[in-house]
Design a protein around this motif. Structure first.
Motif, PDB file in Angstrom:
ATOM      1  N   THR A 136       0.852  -1.190   0.000  1.00 51.42           N
ATOM      2  CA  THR A 136       0.000   0.000   0.000  1.00 51.42           C
ATOM      3  C   THR A 136       0.886   1.237   0.000  1.00 51.42           C
ATOM      4  OG1 THR A 136      -0.128   0.336   2.402  1.00 51.42           O
ATOM      5  CG2 THR A 136      -1.663  -1.265   1.413  1.00 51.42           C
ATOM      6  N   LEU A 137       0.271   2.383  -0.247  1.00 50.67           N
ATOM      7  CA  LEU A 137       0.984   3.653  -0.234  1.00 50.67           C
ATOM      8  C   LEU A 137       1.083   4.252   1.155  1.00 50.67           C
ATOM      9  CD1 LEU A 137      -0.468   5.308  -3.466  1.00 50.67           C
ATOM     10  CD2 LEU A 137       1.886   4.508  -3.114  1.00 50.67           C
ATOM     11  N   GLY A 138       0.472   3.604   2.143  1.00 50.26           N
ATOM     12  CA  GLY A 138       0.522   4.151   3.491  1.00 50.26           C
ATOM     13  C   GLY A 138      -0.340   5.398   3.617  1.00 50.26           C
ATOM     14  N   ASN A 139       0.136   6.362   4.372  1.00 53.68           N
ATOM     15  CA  ASN A 139      -0.594   7.597   4.617  1.00 53.68           C
ATOM     16  C   ASN A 139      -0.586   8.471   3.359  1.00 53.68           C
ATOM     17  OD1 ASN A 139      -1.702   9.977   5.579  1.00 53.68           O
ATOM     18  ND2 ASN A 139       0.085  10.541   6.791  1.00 53.68           N
ATOM     19  N   VAL A 140      -1.756   8.689   2.786  1.00 52.34           N
ATOM     20  CA  VAL A 140      -1.851   9.525   1.574  1.00 52.34           C
ATOM     21  C   VAL A 140      -2.691  10.781   1.819  1.00 52.34           C
ATOM     22  CG1 VAL A 140      -1.512   7.595  -0.019  1.00 52.34           C
ATOM     23  CG2 VAL A 140      -3.825   8.158   0.746  1.00 52.34           C
ATOM     24  N   GLU A 141      -2.856  11.127   3.088  1.00 54.00           N
ATOM     25  CA  GLU A 141      -3.690  12.287   3.426  1.00 54.00           C
ATOM     26  C   GLU A 141      -3.202  13.564   2.759  1.00 54.00           C
ATOM     27  OE1 GLU A 141      -5.130  14.761   7.429  1.00 54.00           O
ATOM     28  OE2 GLU A 141      -4.181  12.783   7.619  1.00 54.00           O
ATOM     29  N   ASP A 142      -1.875  13.730   2.670  1.00 54.85           N
ATOM     30  CA  ASP A 142      -1.311  14.942   2.073  1.00 54.85           C
ATOM     31  C   ASP A 142      -0.717  14.685   0.696  1.00 54.85           C
ATOM     32  OD1 ASP A 142      -1.883  16.615   4.291  1.00 54.85           O
ATOM     33  OD2 ASP A 142      -0.164  15.771   5.360  1.00 54.85           O
ATOM     34  N   ALA A 143      -0.985  13.527   0.130  1.00 59.20           N
ATOM     35  CA  ALA A 143      -0.393  13.168  -1.161  1.00 59.20           C
ATOM     36  C   ALA A 143      -1.206  13.732  -2.327  1.00 59.20           C
ATOM     37  CB  ALA A 143      -0.302  11.653  -1.282  1.00 59.20           C
ATOM     38  N   ASP A 144      -0.519  13.955  -3.430  1.00 58.90           N
ATOM     39  CA  ASP A 144      -1.143  14.263  -4.713  1.00 58.90           C
ATOM     40  C   ASP A 144      -0.648  13.189  -5.672  1.00 58.90           C
ATOM     41  OD1 ASP A 144      -1.380  15.272  -7.453  1.00 58.90           O
ATOM     42  OD2 ASP A 144      -1.957  17.183  -6.545  1.00 58.90           O
ATOM     43  N   LEU A 145      -1.490  12.192  -5.962  1.00 62.05           N
ATOM     44  CA  LEU A 145      -1.019  11.011  -6.687  1.00 62.05           C
ATOM     45  C   LEU A 145      -0.424  11.321  -8.064  1.00 62.05           C
ATOM     46  CD1 LEU A 145      -3.668   8.291  -5.738  1.00 62.05           C
ATOM     47  CD2 LEU A 145      -1.524   8.886  -4.612  1.00 62.05           C
ATOM     48  N   PRO A 146      -1.081  12.113  -8.910  1.00 60.09           N
ATOM     49  CA  PRO A 146      -0.467  12.397 -10.222  1.00 60.09           C
ATOM     50  C   PRO A 146       0.871  13.124 -10.094  1.00 60.09           C
ATOM     51  CG  PRO A 146      -2.813  12.902 -10.252  1.00 60.09           C
ATOM     52  CD  PRO A 146      -2.454  12.663  -8.820  1.00 60.09           C
ATOM     53  N   LYS A 147       0.948  14.109  -9.190  1.00 62.28           N
ATOM     54  CA  LYS A 147       2.203  14.838  -9.007  1.00 62.28           C
ATOM     55  C   LYS A 147       3.265  13.940  -8.373  1.00 62.28           C
ATOM     56  CE  LYS A 147       0.222  19.476  -8.722  1.00 62.28           C
ATOM     57  NZ  LYS A 147       0.032  20.691  -7.888  1.00 62.28           N
ATOM     58  N   TRP A 148       2.843  13.057  -7.487  1.00 67.86           N
ATOM     59  CA  TRP A 148       3.777  12.127  -6.860  1.00 67.86           C
ATOM     60  C   TRP A 148       4.436  11.253  -7.930  1.00 67.86           C
ATOM     61  CZ3 TRP A 148       2.073   8.540  -2.191  1.00 67.86           C
ATOM     62  CH2 TRP A 148       3.208   7.933  -1.637  1.00 67.86           C
ATOM     63  N   ARG A 149       3.612  10.774  -8.855  1.00 66.68           N
ATOM     64  CA  ARG A 149       4.148   9.952  -9.943  1.00 66.68           C
ATOM     65  C   ARG A 149       5.175  10.731 -10.760  1.00 66.68           C
ATOM     66  NH1 ARG A 149       3.738   7.729 -15.039  1.00 66.68           N
ATOM     67  NH2 ARG A 149       3.204   5.489 -15.081  1.00 66.68           N
TER      68      ARG A 149
END
Length: 276
Positions: A219-232
């Motif tokens: 899993t990606l773990g904590n994604v509360e502050d993540a932006d998935l497209p930008k993370w990629r």
């Protein structure tokens, strides 16, 4: 009390805390029995801190270690937390502290014992508690702290200890600076909006922190502050910028090589697909 602690060094804080604990535990009705050769109060308390918050230093290159501590939540398995230690001449650079103030005190003493030198510089890779919770202990020791410029504000807003300093030159995505022989980069929004990474060119070691998941993570773990497209996009930039990387160290779990970036991108793709 807050102002008093703010000007105390860790050593002073240990002495004060130990003295208070001893005073509270002694029975006032009975005289205190003095030992023939009592251990210094600060040393005794520090030894207890190190026993309660053990630190593992795993060498990965000459003068370079991965430090690992465990954070415990009630009813859950211990959460391993990684960072790095880099000896740079007379400087010792710490990439992230431990998750907790006393755990960071234990870490700093472990590093001093291993290297024979105190930590002089610390890079905090983002504002979450597993990266900032020990920053006050570091700053009381006079350690120079480097962060993304938004990290102090984000940490304070979230209720975590806020670093006193930051680096304006790291504000823009894909910005890079040198802290001694460590290259610090801001690939862009990823696991958090302010997550930094660090690279050791001579050793070809990438400290990716929480921007990558540990080997075998599902899993990606904590994604509360993540932006998935930008993370990629940030991970693709990281891989393209440091293609010679041989070792990748994650913020949690086991390290590997650049395959950790590929595996994290795959998890992001799965999460994005499931969200659609």
């Amino acid at each position: 009390m807050t102002r008093l602690i703010g000007v105390l060094t860790v050593k002073h804080l240990l002495i004060l805390t130990s003295a208070l604990l001893i005073a509270c535990n002694n029975d006032a009705a009975e005289p205190v029995q003095k030992s023939a050769d009592p251990a210094p109060v600060a040393d005794t308390f520090l030894a207890q801190v190190q026993a309660d918050y053990p630190v593992t230093l795993s060498p990965v290159a000459e003068g370079v270690w991965v430090h690992t501590t465990n954070y415990r939540l009630p009813g859950q398995s211990p959460i391993p937390v990684n960072g790095m230690v880099v000896v740079d001449g007379e400087d010792v650079i710490l990439l992230d502290g431990a998750w907790g103030e006393l755990a960071t005190v234990s870490l700093l003493e472990k590093i001093r014992a291993e290297t024979g030198k105190p930590v002089t510089k610390m890079i905090v890779t983002h504002h979450h508690a597993d990266r900032t919770a020990g920053v006050d202990a570091a700053e009381r020791e006079g350690i120079e702290v480097f962060t993304h410029p938004t990290t102090p504000m984000l940490a304070a807003r979230a209720g975590w200890p806020a670093p006193n300093t930051s680096v304006a030159a790291l504000e823009a995505p894909q910005a890079r600076i040198l802290v001694g022989r460590v290259e610090v980069a801001y690939p862009g929004h990823g696991h958090a909006s302010d997550n930094l990474i660090a690279y050791l060119p001579a050793e070809k070691i990438l400290y990716a922190g929480c921007a990558v998941r540990g080997a075998g993570s599902e899993t990606l773990g904590n994604v509360e502050d993540a932006d998935l497209p930008k993370w990629r996009d940030s991970l693709l930039w990281t891989k393209a910028t440091y293609p010679e990387t041989q070792t990748v160290v994650p913020g949690h779990g086991k390290g590997a090589n650049l395959s950790l970036i590929d595996a994290t991108i795959a998890l992001i793709d799965d999460a994005t697909t499931n969200a659609d």
